[in-house]
Design a protein around this motif. Structure first.
Motif, mmCIF file in Angstrom:
data_model
loop_
_atom_site.group_PDB
_atom_site.id
_atom_site.type_symbol
_atom_site.label_atom_id
_atom_site.label_comp_id
_atom_site.label_asym_id
_atom_site.label_seq_id
_atom_site.Cartn_x
_atom_site.Cartn_y
_atom_site.Cartn_z
ATOM 1 N N LEU A 1 17.806 111.720 81.477
ATOM 2 C CA LEU A 1 18.939 110.829 80.643
ATOM 3 C C LEU A 1 18.644 108.887 81.426
ATOM 4 C CD1 LEU A 1 21.840 113.008 79.932
ATOM 5 C CD2 LEU A 1 20.028 111.670 78.315
ATOM 6 N N GLU A 2 18.770 109.551 82.851
ATOM 7 C CA GLU A 2 19.163 108.322 83.960
ATOM 8 C C GLU A 2 17.453 107.692 84.047
ATOM 9 O OE1 GLU A 2 19.315 109.588 86.838
ATOM 10 O OE2 GLU A 2 21.590 110.149 86.959
ATOM 11 N N LEU A 3 16.745 107.901 83.357
ATOM 12 C CA LEU A 3 15.308 107.138 83.581
ATOM 13 C C LEU A 3 14.928 106.384 82.343
ATOM 14 C CD1 LEU A 3 12.765 106.997 84.878
ATOM 15 C CD2 LEU A 3 11.835 108.984 83.423
ATOM 16 N N ALA A 4 15.556 107.866 80.958
ATOM 17 C CA ALA A 4 14.910 106.762 79.636
ATOM 18 C C ALA A 4 16.317 105.638 79.456
ATOM 19 C CB ALA A 4 16.159 107.869 78.628
ATOM 20 N N ALA A 5 17.431 105.952 80.049
ATOM 21 C CA ALA A 5 18.430 104.462 79.686
ATOM 22 C C ALA A 5 17.859 103.080 80.593
ATOM 23 C CB ALA A 5 19.101 105.004 80.912
ATOM 24 N N ARG A 6 17.308 103.585 81.785
ATOM 25 C CA ARG A 6 16.892 101.854 82.274
ATOM 26 C C ARG A 6 15.010 101.821 81.687
ATOM 27 N NH1 ARG A 6 14.417 105.226 86.938
ATOM 28 N NH2 ARG A 6 17.115 105.585 87.889
ATOM 29 N N ARG B 1 14.721 102.299 78.077
ATOM 30 C CA ARG B 1 15.101 102.250 77.280
ATOM 31 C C ARG B 1 13.533 102.533 76.643
ATOM 32 N NH1 ARG B 1 18.401 98.603 75.486
ATOM 33 N NH2 ARG B 1 17.688 98.134 73.495
ATOM 34 N N ILE B 2 13.988 104.118 76.662
ATOM 35 C CA ILE B 2 12.707 105.089 75.482
ATOM 36 C C ILE B 2 14.235 106.223 75.029
ATOM 37 C CG2 ILE B 2 11.086 107.123 76.200
ATOM 38 C CD1 ILE B 2 11.220 105.926 79.600
ATOM 39 N N ALA B 3 13.242 106.225 73.931
ATOM 40 C CA ALA B 3 14.021 106.971 73.400
ATOM 41 C C ALA B 3 13.962 108.710 73.625
ATOM 42 C CB ALA B 3 13.786 106.941 71.604
ATOM 43 N N HIS C 1 24.115 106.694 77.189
ATOM 44 C CA HIS C 1 23.585 105.555 76.699
ATOM 45 C C HIS C 1 23.116 105.479 75.276
ATOM 46 C CE1 HIS C 1 23.823 105.379 81.310
ATOM 47 N NE2 HIS C 1 22.862 105.870 81.373
ATOM 48 N N GLY C 2 23.016 106.586 74.535
ATOM 49 C CA GLY C 2 22.984 106.213 73.262
ATOM 50 C C GLY C 2 21.332 106.664 73.293
ATOM 51 N N VAL C 3 20.824 107.118 73.896
ATOM 52 C CA VAL C 3 18.947 107.357 74.229
ATOM 53 C C VAL C 3 18.560 108.803 73.029
ATOM 54 C CG1 VAL C 3 19.068 105.696 75.912
ATOM 55 C CG2 VAL C 3 18.973 108.158 76.453
ATOM 56 N N VAL C 4 19.202 109.331 73.252
ATOM 57 C CA VAL C 4 18.702 110.541 72.632
ATOM 58 C C VAL C 4 18.692 111.285 70.929
ATOM 59 C CG1 VAL C 4 18.942 113.188 72.721
ATOM 60 C CG2 VAL C 4 19.532 111.957 75.012
ATOM 61 N N VAL C 5 17.871 111.118 70.863
ATOM 62 C CA VAL C 5 17.889 111.557 68.790
ATOM 63 C C VAL C 5 17.403 113.345 68.773
ATOM 64 C CG1 VAL C 5 16.673 111.148 66.527
ATOM 65 C CG2 VAL C 5 16.581 109.059 68.505
#
Length: 480
Positions: free
Chosen positions: A281-286, A288-290, A316-320
């Motif tokens: 989750l941290e990596l995706a937020a940093r 901007r990866i969905a 962070h709203g990165v998970v679909v």
């Protein structure tokens, strides 16, 4: 059965051929290209004459010529295409050859491998499908009949899907999976695969890099590639996708998305650990990866505390979040869903309005009623008990008959078991031999990103009852 219409384009004033020969030539051509098949009935002479605005005798003359040439036969006041057609046909043109073979007159990429959802005549260790013999068809039929009473559902509706189902799903996801979603953050889709297709076409542009699990889900790979994605395989171990390896892939360029199955990894069934989830989750937020989280069989977790989705811990709203009701009910109902930020859902609705519009609102309303009454939840609990019992039977049978050939850890949930095959055994040859013995199964090669042989078997236990599982394992042992 006579054809509803019989279009023939006549040129009475411009063609040198008599009209009856034009009719005969048109029918002869339809027989050659397969539109009219042996045994098909032609329209009555009066009917065809009225349709073509010609004299009946003109049609009769055409029919007599066709019969004389052997193209048609007269049977009980009906003219039919002959079952034994003339053998000496004129050489077909390129267009006729294309029509006869069904091949297009343009270049087309070869299709990917199809999915066999049913192995007729075999005991199939299916790929995590529900047992259709256990579907509560009586409950579903009653709910469907009531939904048909709402005639507005038979028209065009909201591209987001049926409102009552979205409301019921939002409540279910909140109570059972810890997701804080509203009706406006949900869209109903045609199964989880339809949900992924819609998300992929909305988020991905040609050339975007998308990371996937290896081994993983080939059907999802094909869907992502169809949207133009360049896939980047990331290895999986006993704790799911290796996030450090994923981070290393960023050195080669940005990632648009990551597709993964963290609850019960497909196909190994392992669950991603808590620390690795937070790192992801941290990596995706940093960057901007969905994160496309496919939680395809959440209901079937047998041991320990339920594992909450990544989406439930996403600030962070990165998970679909992709899910389905197909594993509880039946895949043919095509009931999947997407949960995500409201802006994403609106973009999905915009894309969907240009394709299938809204899906089957009647089926969606019926499912909503089952959820509202708690009947679907009750059925899911029943299926969980049944599938857990079947898993125990499979584990016992495998250890008794194939203890030296296979090594495995019983999964804590899901609908399949992932086994390691002894290195001395040719797993592909074993699968061929098993099929001859009446057992269908999947080898690890099917799930390898590069199609390399893997010493693994994926054994689905949900579609076979206890007796069938015992027999399937005995046959598998005999085949070995």
């Amino acid at each position: 059965m006579r054809p509803w219409t019989f279009p023939i384009a006549l040129q009475p004033g411009t063609s040198r051929e008599p009209v009856f020969q034009q009719i005969a030539q048109a029918i002869r051509g339809d027989i050659r290209r397969g539109r009219l098949r042996p045994g098909d009935a032609l329209p009555g002479s009066r009917t065809l004459a009225g349709t073509l605005a010609v004299h009946r005798n003109t049609v009769l003359a055409a029919y007599r010529e066709l019969e004389a040439e052997g193209w048609t036969v007269a049977e009980a006041r009906t003219t039919r295409v002959a079952r034994d057609l003339p053998q000496a046909l004129p050489r077909a043109s390129a267009t006729r050859r294309a029509e006869a073979t069904g091949r297009p007159g343009y270049d087309l990429a070869p299709p990917g491998p199809g999915r066999s959802l049913r192995e007729l005549g075999l005991l199939a260790f299916g790929g995590g499908l529900p047992d259709l013999r256990l579907v509560p068809t009586d409950l579903l039929a009653r709910a469907y009949r009531r939904a048909l009473g709402s005639r507005e559902l038979l028209g065009y509706g909201d591209a987001h899907g049926e409102a009552r189902l979205r409301t019921a799903l939002a409540r279910l996801l909140s109570e059972m999976r810890g997701l804080a979603v509203t009706e406006g953050q949900l869209m109903i889709a045609s199964g989880s695969q339809g949900a992924l297709d819609l998300v992929a076409r909305t988020l991905i542009r040609p050339g975007d890099r998308v990371a996937v699990e290896d081994p993983g889900y080939p059907t999802a790979w094909r869907t992502l590639r169809a949207a133009g994605a360049e896939l980047v395989p990331v290895p999986v171990d006993e704790a799911g996708m290796r996030v450090e390896d994923l981070a290393a892939r960023l050195a080669d360029g940005p990632l648009r998305a990551v597709y993964l199955t963290p609850h019960h990894q497909f196909p190994t069934t392992v669950t991603m650990g808590a620390a690795r989830r937070l790192r992801l989750l941290e990596l995706a937020a940093r960057h901007r990866i969905a994160l496309l989280e496919d939680d395809y069989d959440n209901e079937f977790h047998f041991e320990g505390r339920p594992v909450l989705p990544l989406a439930g811990a996403d600030p962070h709203g990165v998970v679909v979040y992709l899910g389905t009701l197909s594993k509880i009910l039946a895949p043919g109902l095509r009931l999947g869903f997407v949960a995500g930020p409201g802006a994403l859902v609106e973009a999905l609705a915009s894309h969907r309005s240009a394709t299938d519009g809204q899906g089957d609102l009647v089926v969606q309303r019926a499912a909503a009623e089952l959820l509202e009454d708690g009947l679907l939840q009750r059925h899911a609990r029943k299926m969980r008990r049944i599938y857990q019992a079947r898993l125990e039977v499979l584990v016992t049978a495998l250890r008794r008959h194939l203890g030296r050939a296979l090594a495995f850890e019983p999964p804590v949930g899901g609908m399949t078991l992932w086994a390691r095959v002894d290195p001395s055994i040719d797993v592909e040859a074993w699968a061929v031999s098993a099929r001859k013995a009446g057992v269908a199964l999947s080898t690890g090669r099917l799930f390898d990103f590069h199609g390399r042989p893997r010493p693994n078997l994926r054994l689905g236990f949900s579609t076979l009852d206890e007796r069938e599982l015992e027999e399937a394992v005995r046959r598998l042992a005999r085949a070995l």
